[in-house]
Write a protein that holds these residues in place. Structure first.
Motif, short mmCIF file in Angstrom:
data_model
loop_
_atom_site.label_atom_id
_atom_site.label_comp_id
_atom_site.label_asym_id
_atom_site.label_seq_id
_atom_site.Cartn_x
_atom_site.Cartn_y
_atom_site.Cartn_z
N GLY A 156 17.45 17.52 -33.38
CA GLY A 156 16.37 16.29 -34.04
C GLY A 156 15.26 17.14 -34.22
N GLU A 159 13.78 6.92 -31.37
CA GLU A 159 13.61 6.56 -33.15
C GLU A 159 12.45 7.49 -33.48
OE1 GLU A 159 13.12 2.39 -34.17
OE2 GLU A 159 11.32 2.54 -33.82
N THR A 177 21.43 13.96 -37.29
CA THR A 177 21.41 13.01 -38.60
C THR A 177 22.41 11.77 -38.36
OG1 THR A 177 22.28 15.81 -38.46
CG2 THR A 177 22.57 14.21 -40.67
N LEU A 220 16.20 4.34 -36.75
CA LEU A 220 16.89 4.36 -36.29
C LEU A 220 18.25 3.69 -37.30
CD1 LEU A 220 17.73 4.30 -32.67
CD2 LEU A 220 16.67 5.77 -33.58
N ALA A 221 19.23 4.60 -37.88
CA ALA A 221 20.57 3.76 -38.70
C ALA A 221 21.12 2.66 -37.75
CB ALA A 221 20.91 5.02 -38.38
N THR A 260 29.03 8.30 -45.78
CA THR A 260 27.95 9.13 -45.23
C THR A 260 28.62 10.79 -44.97
OG1 THR A 260 28.50 7.26 -43.21
CG2 THR A 260 28.02 10.31 -42.39
N ARG A 285 11.50 7.55 -38.81
CA ARG A 285 11.77 6.12 -39.25
C ARG A 285 12.93 5.60 -38.09
NH1 ARG A 285 16.76 9.04 -42.68
NH2 ARG A 285 17.15 10.48 -41.54
N THR A 291 22.17 8.95 -36.84
CA THR A 291 21.56 8.08 -36.54
C THR A 291 20.22 8.14 -36.93
OG1 THR A 291 20.67 9.17 -34.41
CG2 THR A 291 22.85 7.72 -34.32
N HIS A 292 19.63 9.60 -37.15
CA HIS A 292 18.07 9.37 -37.60
C HIS A 292 17.56 9.59 -36.42
CE1 HIS A 292 19.46 7.16 -41.78
NE2 HIS A 292 20.11 8.06 -41.48
#
Length: 559
Positions: free
Chosen positions: A174, A248, A154, A253-254, A397, A251, A156-157
């Motif tokens: 994920g 990845e 969550t 990565l954060a 966050t 999208r 780090t996307h």
């Protein structure tokens, strides 16, 4: 890493009813699973197995029988039942379970779930683990590696995998739809494919991640079905325990993904120690939480706790308090607890990324980060700017992920571990004060100290009638009886340092009207507004007498 012993499954713990797991799958999948067998018992874990695999350590588990068809599936159901499994999931061919599988289920006393042909096994396991995780569906607070993987995914996307020292996947999270071919093969095969391992060895990736807390980037390799990844080692001192991978997905990565990985690796180290040496991570981490709570509240001798918690007994800690500000009446207790567990997981990763051996503790409906400082640094901090920036990022966050108007207070530094409860208390009180300014994400005790001082004085005056100013109390009572506004006008005048023009604008009255009200209030109470002690006493008493609504237009003690 060949010197690391193979993992031994932890003892089975209580789980979730078979019926609850079936309902979860029915809600998430279309079509839902077919079922046969007793439909009773509690599932504590999920285990992947193929025909011919030994079924050691499946007691209390749901077994995903990958690649098993008809007779092989029936044999696996019988073997799983004999090994103590609660349920087995197989493929349902043509929308029904084969007769031999149904017979095996009845004979073994095992529930069989028939999964539709188009459902990927990694998606099925993800949904089952979500059911086992608890009411929130994510961020379970049982201290396991799957909970940590979900939190990292969550933040780090990305798509996360945690591997042990033998490159076996022990947890992941994920979106399954964003997982690349390499990750799917790693999960279903329970280990990283050898060609990719050979590539990583050639690039020196494992050598780099074993040497510290470096986050290594591995470029996309289309020919191996691998997208871009970040990886960090999980190490206990000089001993490597495993790795955390973030792939990845759909999208980028954060930006803060490397920091989140560092925090997660520190948390994962203690859990992988349990994974290797048969410890119950859930029980041990619950004990660690209890000890941390004792340190926060002063219930135990702090120096004795330090050794158990891995912090410097001669050091201190910075304390940051967080309140999610759950709206009253808008969530059930279970839902609120789930959100708090979610927030605690996020906060733990952020805190571990900032300081080694950081602790996150739940107390008094709030969350507290204890950020240890070594002995030589355990002195009052003059610049709390870095902590404020960290807290601002954390609150942003939490607001995004939990949907709550979370706030935080940097409560300050405890120079000694024994001072932590006192610093915690001022953080708790400062959070209550900060609630008056919901637009403020973060406050500091140093900034709120004047307001807290006045609040303490008002509480003392309220408890001790002999300390009150009776004439001012009578003025407020007279306003309520006669519908006048002398008391509030006087308070705003005192707050405004006698700036008649500015205060009159706030009250939407003519300056002469304000002057009249102030003169009238002074005459009724006997106040000498040239005397600073009279002005201070009147200000305190007026704040005590006026209601929260009447005080809403005043500036103090807002942050």
């Amino acid at each position: 890493m060949n010197d690391i012993p193979p993992p031994v499954p932890a003892p089975a713990r209580g789980g979730v009813s078979v019926d609850a797991v079936v309902r979860r799958l029915a809600d998430a999948l279309a079509p839902g699973p077919l079922c046969c067998g007793p439909g009773t018992g509690e599932i504590a874990d999920v285990v992947i197995a193929e025909p011919g695999d030994p079924l050691d350590g499946v007691k209390g588990a749901l077994v995903l029988a990958i690649g098993a068809r008809e007779a092989e599936a029936a044999a696996m159901v019988t073997a799983a039942g004999a090994a103590g499994a609660v349920a087995v999931a197989v493929r349902a061919g043509d929308g029904e379970l084969p007769a031999e599988v149904r017979a095996a289920a009845e004979g073994a006393g095992v529930t069989v779930l028939g999964l539709p042909q188009g459902l990927r096994w990694d998606r099925a396991e993800s949904e089952i683990r979500a059911a086992l995780a608890g009411p929130s569906g994510t961020f379970a607070r049982d201290g396991d590696l799957f909970s940590l993987a979900q939190t990292v995914a969550t933040l780090t996307h990305g798509v996360v995998s945690i591997e042990d020292g033998a490159h076996r996947t022990v947890a992941y999270a994920g979106s399954g739809d964003e997982a690349d071919e390499l990750r799917r093969r790693s999960i279903l095969g329970r280990s990283c494919p050898e060609p990719y391992l050979e590539l990583l060895r050639g690039l020196g990736v494992y050598q780099r991640v074993r040497s510290g807390e470096e986050v290594v980037e591995v470029d996309e390799r289309p020919e191996l079905g691998a997208r871009r990844r970040l990886v960090i080692g999980i190490n206990a001192g000089r001993r490597p325990l495993g790795t955390i991978w973030v792939q990845e997905g759909g999208r980028p990565l954060a930006a803060g993904a490397p920091d989140m990985l560092r925090g997660a690796a520190r948390i994962a180290a203690t859990q992988l120690v349990d994974h290797y040496f048969q410890g119950d991570a859930g029980a041990r981490l619950a004990s660690r939480e209890e000890l941390s709570h004792g340190l926060l509240t002063g219930r135990f001798e702090p120096r004795a706790l330090a050794a158990h918690l891995g912090i410097d007994p001669a050091g201190g800690a910075d304390v940051v308090a967080v309140d999610l500000r759950e709206p009253d009446g808008t969530a059930t207790a279970v839902r609120a607890d789930a959100r708090r567990a979610e927030a605690a997981g996020v906060m733990s990763v952020h805190a571990a990324a900032l300081r080694d051996n950081a602790l996150v503790v739940h107390a008094c409906g709030q969350l507290y980060a204890l950020l240890p400082t070594p002995g030589q640094a355990a002195r009052p901090v003059e610049d709390d700017g870095p902590l404020v920036r960290w807290a601002e990022e954390l609150v942003a966050t939490l607001r995004r992920l939990t949907g709550t108007p979370a706030q935080a207070v940097v409560a300050g530094r405890a120079e000694r571990l024994a001072d932590i409860p006192a610093v915690k208390l001022r953080g708790h009180r400062a959070l209550h004060l900060l609630a008056r300014t919901p637009e403020a994400a973060v406050g500091t005790h140093s900034r709120l100290a004047p307001a807290l001082l006045v609040r303490d004085a008002l509480e003392l005056i309220d408890r001790e009638p002999r300390l009150r100013f009776p004439a001012v109390a009578a003025l407020a009572a007279r306003d309520r009886e006669q519908g006048t506004d002398l008391a509030r006008s006087l308070l705003l005048y005192l707050d405004g340092f006698g700036d008649v023009a500015a205060v009159a604008r706030r009250l939407s009255v003519h300056p002469n009207t304000l002057r009249y009200r102030v003169r009238r209030a002074a005459a009724l109470t006997g106040l000498d507004l040239d005397d600073p002690e009279h002005r201070l006493a009147a200000t305190l008493q007026l704040r005590l007498e006026l209601t929260e609504r009447e005080l809403a237009d005043t500036t103090f003690p807002r942050d």
